[in-house]
Design a protein around this motif. Structure first.
Motif, mmCIF file in Angstrom:
data_model
loop_
_atom_site.group_PDB
_atom_site.id
_atom_site.type_symbol
_atom_site.label_atom_id
_atom_site.label_comp_id
_atom_site.label_asym_id
_atom_site.label_seq_id
_atom_site.Cartn_x
_atom_site.Cartn_y
_atom_site.Cartn_z
ATOM 1 N N PRO A 49 0.835 -1.205 0.000
ATOM 2 C CA PRO A 49 0.000 0.000 0.000
ATOM 3 C C PRO A 49 0.864 1.247 0.000
ATOM 4 N N PRO A 50 0.318 2.360 -0.491
ATOM 5 C CA PRO A 50 1.097 3.598 -0.491
ATOM 6 C C PRO A 50 1.475 4.005 0.930
ATOM 7 N N PRO A 51 2.632 4.610 1.115
ATOM 8 C CA PRO A 51 3.069 4.980 2.464
ATOM 9 C C PRO A 51 2.107 5.961 3.118
ATOM 10 N N THR A 52 1.809 5.713 4.374
ATOM 11 C CA THR A 52 0.900 6.579 5.119
ATOM 12 C C THR A 52 1.687 7.727 5.728
ATOM 13 N N GLU A 53 1.148 8.930 5.585
ATOM 14 C CA GLU A 53 1.807 10.078 6.196
ATOM 15 C C GLU A 53 1.657 10.006 7.709
ATOM 16 N N LYS A 54 2.745 10.247 8.394
ATOM 17 C CA LYS A 54 2.727 10.229 9.857
ATOM 18 C C LYS A 54 2.940 11.654 10.357
ATOM 19 N N LEU A 55 2.016 12.091 11.173
ATOM 20 C CA LEU A 55 2.029 13.463 11.680
ATOM 21 C C LEU A 55 2.308 13.458 13.178
ATOM 22 N N LEU A 56 3.278 14.264 13.598
ATOM 23 C CA LEU A 56 3.561 14.409 15.028
ATOM 24 C C LEU A 56 2.972 15.731 15.502
ATOM 25 N N VAL A 57 2.064 15.659 16.469
ATOM 26 C CA VAL A 57 1.423 16.849 17.030
ATOM 27 C C VAL A 57 2.010 17.084 18.418
ATOM 28 N N LEU A 58 2.694 18.205 18.569
ATOM 29 C CA LEU A 58 3.251 18.569 19.866
ATOM 30 C C LEU A 58 2.235 19.413 20.621
ATOM 31 N N LEU A 115 10.017 11.369 16.531
ATOM 32 C CA LEU A 115 10.128 11.849 15.152
ATOM 33 C C LEU A 115 10.414 10.741 14.153
ATOM 34 N N ASN A 116 10.602 9.537 14.623
ATOM 35 C CA ASN A 116 10.922 8.422 13.734
ATOM 36 C C ASN A 116 9.784 8.165 12.738
ATOM 37 N N GLY A 117 10.079 8.285 11.444
ATOM 38 C CA GLY A 117 9.080 8.031 10.407
ATOM 39 C C GLY A 117 8.090 9.155 10.181
ATOM 40 N N VAL A 118 8.297 10.284 10.845
ATOM 41 C CA VAL A 118 7.360 11.410 10.742
ATOM 42 C C VAL A 118 7.630 12.224 9.470
ATOM 43 N N THR A 119 6.561 12.598 8.765
ATOM 44 C CA THR A 119 6.696 13.416 7.562
ATOM 45 C C THR A 119 6.434 14.896 7.838
ATOM 46 N N ALA A 120 5.678 15.194 8.895
ATOM 47 C CA ALA A 120 5.373 16.592 9.220
ATOM 48 C C ALA A 120 5.101 16.729 10.711
ATOM 49 N N VAL A 121 5.370 17.926 11.224
ATOM 50 C CA VAL A 121 5.150 18.237 12.641
ATOM 51 C C VAL A 121 4.253 19.458 12.746
ATOM 52 N N ILE A 122 3.328 19.413 13.692
ATOM 53 C CA ILE A 122 2.525 20.589 14.051
ATOM 54 C C ILE A 122 2.755 20.852 15.529
ATOM 55 N N SER A 123 3.283 22.022 15.857
ATOM 56 C CA SER A 123 3.522 22.356 17.265
ATOM 57 C C SER A 123 2.458 23.335 17.760
ATOM 58 N N CYS A 124 1.754 22.906 18.795
ATOM 59 C CA CYS A 124 0.745 23.743 19.443
ATOM 60 C C CYS A 124 1.194 24.076 20.867
ATOM 61 N N VAL A 125 2.484 23.955 21.103
ATOM 62 C CA VAL A 125 3.030 24.137 22.456
ATOM 63 C C VAL A 125 3.084 25.613 22.811
#
Length: 282
Positions: A49-58, A115-125
């Motif tokens: 399957p196509p790679p799934t985007e992984k998002l890290l939300v801080l 952050l391992n495997g993460v494509t994008a980060v959103i920081s709400c800190v």
């Protein structure tokens, strides 16, 4: 000579006899047209399957961060977050779909794991308190996350900052100095994939323990009135105080778009830009 011609004529079969022979031969040949068309069965190929985007939300346990997590999950994204306990403090069912890492933004090792495997980060800190505390949370913590994400090869980083409120900036000096320091770091480290959202007052239903605080009761009417009063924000001293509030769902929606759409323009987006992008259909 006449005898030779006569023999040739009589030795040549008539055309009708040739036709009859051809028809008879066709009839006796197997009728290959009516035979079923045989197709060799193709070998089954397992296509991954196509790679799934992984998002890290801080800040995923917070007011804005929790809405960002839910918005990202609704888009079918793999969502991760970071907390000191390694689990969510929220009681909503969707929170169990988030991958929770134990750690904090001041630990390089815990950041690397999250952050391992993460494509994008959103920081709400972000946070309020003394000037030194606000600079540490709003500035240093986010700067650490931006640097770690850049070193890890993350493609996009979205930072929830804050609009300028004129005189309020001086009253919350550590808060705004920390925010602007983090913005500078982001634009330096992510010149093509960094997006800064600068909302004003963010309204919506806020959870505090078991209580639900309906901030929209005040925020929604103010947003409706002030969103059409943009020229008034240019008035010295008091103008910035007239920046319209924005709904937390709109902020979450735009943050996820900014983190996942490659064509989303990098740079700073004010409250009017947030409202505009939140109303657009993908």
């Amino acid at each position: 000579m006449r005898t030779l011609v006569s023999r040739l004529i009589h030795s040549t079969p008539p055309i009708s006899r040739l036709n009859a022979t051809a028809v008879r031969n066709l009839c006796t040949e197997p009728n290959k047209v009516d035979e079923p068309f045989k197709v060799e069965e193709a070998e089954t190929v397992n296509v991954p399957p196509p790679p799934t985007e992984k998002l890290l939300v801080l800040g995923g346990n917070g007011f804005v961060g929790s809405h960002v997590c839910r918005e990202a999950l609704n888009h079918g994204l793999s969502v991760a977050s970071l907390s000191r306990s390694g689990k969510s403090s929220l009681h909503d069912s969707w929170a169990t779909d988030v991958i929770w890492y134990k750690g904090n933004l001041f630990s390089t090792d815990s950041l690397k794991e999250a952050l391992n495997g993460v494509t994008a980060v959103i920081s709400c800190v972000g946070g309020f308190g003394s000037n030194s505390y606000m600079y540490k949370i709003d500035g240093t913590a986010n700067i650490n996350a931006i640097r770690a994400a850049s070193d890890q090869g993350v493609k996009r980083f979205v930072y929830i900052s804050a609009a300028d409120f004129g005189v309020v900036n001086y009253l919350l000096q550590g808060y705004y100095e920390g925010k602007r320091a983090a913005e500078t770091e982001l634009l330096t480290r992510f010149p093509y994939g960094g997006v800064i959202l600068r909302p004003g007052f963010i309204h919506g239903t806020r959870t505090a323990g078991s209580m639900k605080i309906p901030l929209g009761v005040i925020g929604s009417p103010l947003e409706m009135v002030l969103q059409h009063a943009k020229p008034l924000t240019q008035i010295p001293l008091i103008g910035p105080l007239l920046t319209p509030p924005v709904n937390v769902i709109a902020v979450a929606k735009v943050a996820v778009r900014a983190a996942t759409e490659p064509v989303f323009p990098p740079g700073i987006l004010d409250v009017y830009g947030i409202q505009r992008y939140s109303q657009q259909h993908k």
